[in-house]
Design an enzyme around this catalytic site. Structure first.
Site, PDB file in Angstrom:
ATOM      1  CB  CYS A  84      -0.939  -0.018   1.202  1.00 42.33           C
ATOM      2  SG  CYS A  84      -1.847   1.512   1.461  1.00 42.33           S
ATOM      3  CB  CYS A 140       0.167   1.966   4.061  1.00 40.66           C
ATOM      4  SG  CYS A 140      -1.519   1.334   3.869  1.00 40.66           S
TER       5      CYS A 140
END
Length: 331
Positions: free
Chosen positions: A32, A35
């Site tokens: 991600c 993230c």
């Protein structure tokens, strides 16, 4: 050493929820991108706010801990969930540092209340680690209302882009000038072309402002070999209930709600000036413009590390209605 706990099993996560009054969980995945983008902000908050058995920051890899992610209905990444006494208290979805820090700001108040009720020392201006760093103590009967600032609508003029932006001024973490920690982005603001700064701060609700706490931690001359050290602010003008930021010429000429003159004696050992406001003039405030007119010295730049607003909250503004009025002024 990181204070963040990496969750390796559902049982461990349950144990953390049971052993810590407040838990901030970062649900993420290695693949991600967002993230990874917000991870340094989460780590910085963890380093500054973690307290044994009181505040714990954890990371949950959703690919490895699918049961935990499903239990709390995590459907997008990153997702941050704040637990109070084992129950979900708030949630932030997406890599939005502003929202994350705003939610953690609410967490700070809870931590402080818990600490006070347990007889623990809260922020007293001593410079020690606290749930929400503050460079001076709170006046009796008032609270820190900095979280009421709508950070996404703030505007800061004439700041050096090589230093932090407006959001670092409201950061709950202890300034790196105290910790000596290396930060990816400088967690302070310096003026750019001259010593003046203009900061527009709209609020989520009507406020009663009692005190303005300004932290400025310029380096000493021997710590600033490459360029002249920035100054602390000396003259500050405050303007209330403005719909938007002012221009510098306008701010120079306009009569201020209050004008403040700071000197060396006003700064405490933590580099913070505790400025008492004329409380009668700061009732029912929906916005504040802070104008740094000049600095205390012969330099060309002024430095600000943190700002805190102290007072009382009032009636919450209906933001949807305000937006409609702005779009349709004839209504």
């Amino acid at each position: 050493m990181s204070k963040t706990v990496e969750i390796s099993s559902p049982a461990q996560f349950t144990e953390v929820l049971q052993s810590s009054r407040l838990v901030v969980a970062d649900f993420y995945a290695d693949w991600c991108g967002p993230c990874k983008q917000v991870a340094p902000v989460f780590e910085q908050l963890s380093q500054s706010l973690s307290r044994p058995k009181l505040v714990t920051f954890v990371k949950v890899n959703t690919d490895q801990q699918k049961d935990v992610a499903q239990a709390y209905r995590v459907t997008s990444l990153p997702t941050f969930i704040i637990f109070h006494d084992g129950k979900v208290a708030d949630k932030v979805q997406g890599a939005d540092p502003v929202k994350l820090q705003a939610v953690v700001g609410k967490l700070m108040d809870k931590v402080e209340n818990i600490g006070n009720s347990a007889g623990e020392a809260s922020g007293s201006g001593s410079g020690g680690d606290t749930a929400s760093w503050r460079g001076a103590g709170l006046p009796r009967g008032y609270i820190d209302i900095t979280e009421q600032i709508e950070q996404q609508r703030c505007e800061l003029l004439n700041f050096d882009p090589d230093t932090g932006g407006v959001r670092v001024l409201f950061d709950g973490a202890k300034p790196s000038a105290f910790t000596g920690a290396k930060v990816a982005t400088k967690d302070w603001v310096e003026s750019d072309t001259d010593e003046q700064l203009l900061l527009f701060m709209p609020f989520q609700s009507m406020l009663k402002l009692h005190t303005l706490q300004i932290t400025s931690l310029p380096p000493s001359d021997d710590e600033d070999d490459d360029e002249e050290a920035p100054m602390r602010p000396r003259t500050i003008k405050l303007f209330t209930n403005k719909p938007h930021n002012l221009g510098f010429d306008e701010a120079e000429d306009l009569s201020a709600t209050q004008e403040i003159q700071l000197s060396e004696k006003d700064w405490n050992a933590d580099g913070t000036a505790n400025v008492a406001l004329r409380f009668v003039k700061f009732q029912n405030i929906t916005s504040l413009v802070l104008f740094v007119v000049d600095g205390d010295g012969e330099g060309e730049k002024v430095r600000l590390d943190r700002l805190r607003l102290i007072g009382e909250t009032g009636e919450k503004r209906e933001m949807g209605k305000l937006e409609k009025i702005g779009d349709e002024p004839g209504e």
